[in-house]
Design a protein around this motif. Structure first.
Motif, PDB file in Angstrom:
ATOM      1  N   THR A  90       0.836  -1.204   0.000  1.00 19.63           N
ATOM      2  CA  THR A  90       0.000   0.000   0.000  1.00 19.63           C
ATOM      3  C   THR A  90       0.868   1.249   0.000  1.00 19.63           C
ATOM      4  N   THR A  91       1.938   1.218   0.774  1.00 17.08           N
ATOM      5  CA  THR A  91       2.819   2.391   0.832  1.00 17.08           C
ATOM      6  C   THR A  91       3.383   2.706  -0.550  1.00 17.08           C
ATOM      7  N   ARG A  92       3.882   1.692  -1.237  1.00 19.11           N
ATOM      8  CA  ARG A  92       4.460   1.928  -2.574  1.00 19.11           C
ATOM      9  C   ARG A  92       3.380   2.407  -3.549  1.00 19.11           C
ATOM     10  N   VAL A 193      -8.932   6.511  -0.115  1.00 20.34           N
ATOM     11  CA  VAL A 193      -9.274   5.827   1.133  1.00 20.34           C
ATOM     12  C   VAL A 193      -8.284   4.691   1.402  1.00 20.34           C
ATOM     13  N   ASP A 194      -7.754   4.686   2.623  1.00 16.54           N
ATOM     14  CA  ASP A 194      -6.900   3.596   3.078  1.00 16.54           C
ATOM     15  C   ASP A 194      -7.796   2.526   3.703  1.00 16.54           C
ATOM     16  N   GLY A 195      -7.971   1.429   2.984  1.00 16.10           N
ATOM     17  CA  GLY A 195      -8.843   0.354   3.473  1.00 16.10           C
ATOM     18  C   GLY A 195      -8.082  -0.797   4.097  1.00 16.10           C
ATOM     19  N   LEU A 218      -2.883  -6.876   0.491  1.00 11.47           N
ATOM     20  CA  LEU A 218      -3.290  -8.283   0.383  1.00 11.47           C
ATOM     21  C   LEU A 218      -2.691  -9.134   1.491  1.00 11.47           C
ATOM     22  N   TYR A 219      -1.502  -8.750   1.959  1.00 13.19           N
ATOM     23  CA  TYR A 219      -0.869  -9.599   2.979  1.00 13.19           C
ATOM     24  C   TYR A 219      -1.520  -9.436   4.344  1.00 13.19           C
ATOM     25  N   LYS A 220      -2.440  -8.483   4.451  1.00 11.71           N
ATOM     26  CA  LYS A 220      -3.228  -8.387   5.696  1.00 11.71           C
ATOM     27  C   LYS A 220      -4.636  -8.912   5.450  1.00 11.71           C
ATOM     28  N   THR A 221      -4.872  -9.369   4.232  1.00  9.86           N
ATOM     29  CA  THR A 221      -6.199  -9.867   3.838  1.00  9.86           C
ATOM     30  C   THR A 221      -6.039 -11.299   3.327  1.00  9.86           C
TER      31      THR A 221
END
Ligand SMILES: Cc1ncc(COP(=O)(O)O)c(C=O)c1O
Length: 412
Positions: A90-92, A193-195, A218-221
């Motif tokens: 997400t950061t990248r 939005v940061d989801g 994705l790595y948190k989902t």
């Protein structure tokens, strides 16, 4: 007939990492991967680890597997695949987006919050160096919540973008995204939005939310280490390409993904869909017609279980004399994710993870890259909060283990 409750034995059998006996409670840092994902990554690397798209059957197979992974990610949030960038994190993705929109934002205002993780925050703030006016939408320090009325008063014809989160990675409290997006659109601005802290717990429908940009990891989902970024097609077409000059401005989503997607991990995303399909087949009597719909149904079942985890933990912590929970103590599923940040009076937050570890609970402490919110609610970011973030595979017995450990740590 109501759908079955979440079958935890069925769920937990998908996650090899759960065999280690830990009560794993750092899911907001990174969730565990089901074996469907692990298998897909391994299969890609053993069966077609070549340059995708080259002129050979195996390369075409590689490309097809990546395409399926990409389509799975798009289906997760009800987006069209060309509107979804599958990047390294997400950061990248946020860095690429801020660079891509910079010229459109110069001369106007961007609004960021003091609630959020730095990923959808710092790169927008940095645009001040390029002539973008940056304003901060601040939480109410009593509640640690963003109030939409506060934002409403900040909006003007100069507002070009509002960056905020669907859910805080500290408080677990969701924000009313559709309502905020509509307000910002009325003022002529766009929303990003940061989801990341929301997507592991509930269905996301970017069309229904009518967001302009939406990011999640994705790595948190339950997926591999990647980030996904949705953007409305018209915005992505207008944004400045971030890859090589010969990728045309209509080359979506590649132009927004400098370095191109990771091959085996993108292919591995198919496994996230397969995991949810398995849960759907096991739990649903009347499954919806498509993956997105079935995921929404499964998340409904997950929410009921997560609500019971929240009720058990907050029933203990909310009124504990030595524990201060940051943010909402409501347990109902629409009002919070099972992410609990707290301090323990008389004990440094930094010391708590080791004390929990000795009792079989894996959790973290710190500011979790959101130091501004801790500052705002009077917690020293250098010591930070203890964070116990749960996922649907956590059990009530694990929460009881956490509670027993905290009773000893707080000596109540
Ligand atoms: C709410 C939130 N947003 C953004 C991020 C950044 O995600 P990534 O590690 O994919 O860059 C995190 C990571 O912890 C997060 O919790």
């Amino acid at each position: 007939m109501p759908d079955k409750p979440l079958d935890l034995d069925f769920v937990r059998a998908f996650f090899p990492a759960l065999d280690d006996g830990w009560a794993f409670m750092e899911n907001a840092g990174g969730s565990l991967a089901p074996r469907t994902v692990i298998d897909r990554v391994r299969d890609y690397m053993t069966e077609c680890h070549v340059q995708p798209g080259a002129n050979a059957a195996i390369a075409r197979e590689a490309e097809a597997r990546m395409r399926k992974g990409h389509e799975t990610v798009a289906a997760m949030i009800n987006a069209d695949p060309d509107e979804v960038v599958v990047g390294p994190s997400t950061t990248r993705n946020a860095i690429a987006l801020a660079a891509a929109l910079r010229d459109e934002l110069v001369g106007g205002e961007v609004i960021v919050t003091n609630l959020d993780h730095e990923a959808n925050n710092g790169h927008w703030r940095r645009l001040a160096e390029s002539g973008v006016a940056v304003r901060e939408w601040r939480v109410d320090p009593e509640t640690a919540e963003l109030e939409p009325e506060t934002l409403r008063a900040m909006l003007s014809e100069r507002t070009r973008l509002v960056a905020f989160s669907h859910c805080s990675n500290i408080t677990g409290g969701p924000n009313p995204v559709a309502e905020i997006a509509a307000t910002v659109h009325d003022a002529g601005g766009r929303v990003c939005v940061d989801g990341v802290a929301f997507a592991p717990h509930a269905s996301v429908d970017v069309k229904a939310l009518d967001v302009d940009f939406y990011l999640f990891s994705l790595y948190k989902t339950y997926g591999p280490h990647l980030g996904a970024m949705y953007g409305k097609r018209e915005h992505l077409l207008k944004a400045k390409g971030q890859y090589f000059f010969f990728h045309g401005e209509d080359d979506l989503p590649l132009k927004m993904n400098p370095g191109a997607p990771n091959h085996e991990l993108t292919a591995g995303c198919v496994g996230v869909g397969e995991y949810f399909e398995a849960l759907a087949a096991h739990h649903l009597d009347e499954p919806a017609d498509d993956l997105h719909g079935r995921m929404r149904q499964v998340f409904g079942i997950i929410a009921r279980h997560e609500e019971s985890l929240s009720a058990r933990f907050l029933g203990f912590a909310a009124d504990h004399p030595k524990i201060r929970v940051i943010g909402r103590t409501a347990t109902d599923r629409d009002r919070r994710a099972p992410t609990f940040s707290f301090t323990v009076a008389g004990v440094r937050s930094q010391d708590v993870p080791a004390l929990l570890e000795a009792r079989g609970v894996a959790a973290g402490a710190g500011h979790f890259y959101a130091p501004r919110i801790l500052d705002a609610v009077g917690v020293d970011p250098a010591d930070g909060v203890v964070r116990c973030s749960l996922a649907h595979y956590n059990t009530l017995a694990e929460v009881d283990r956490l509670i027993a450990a905290l009773r000893e740590i707080a000596r109540d």
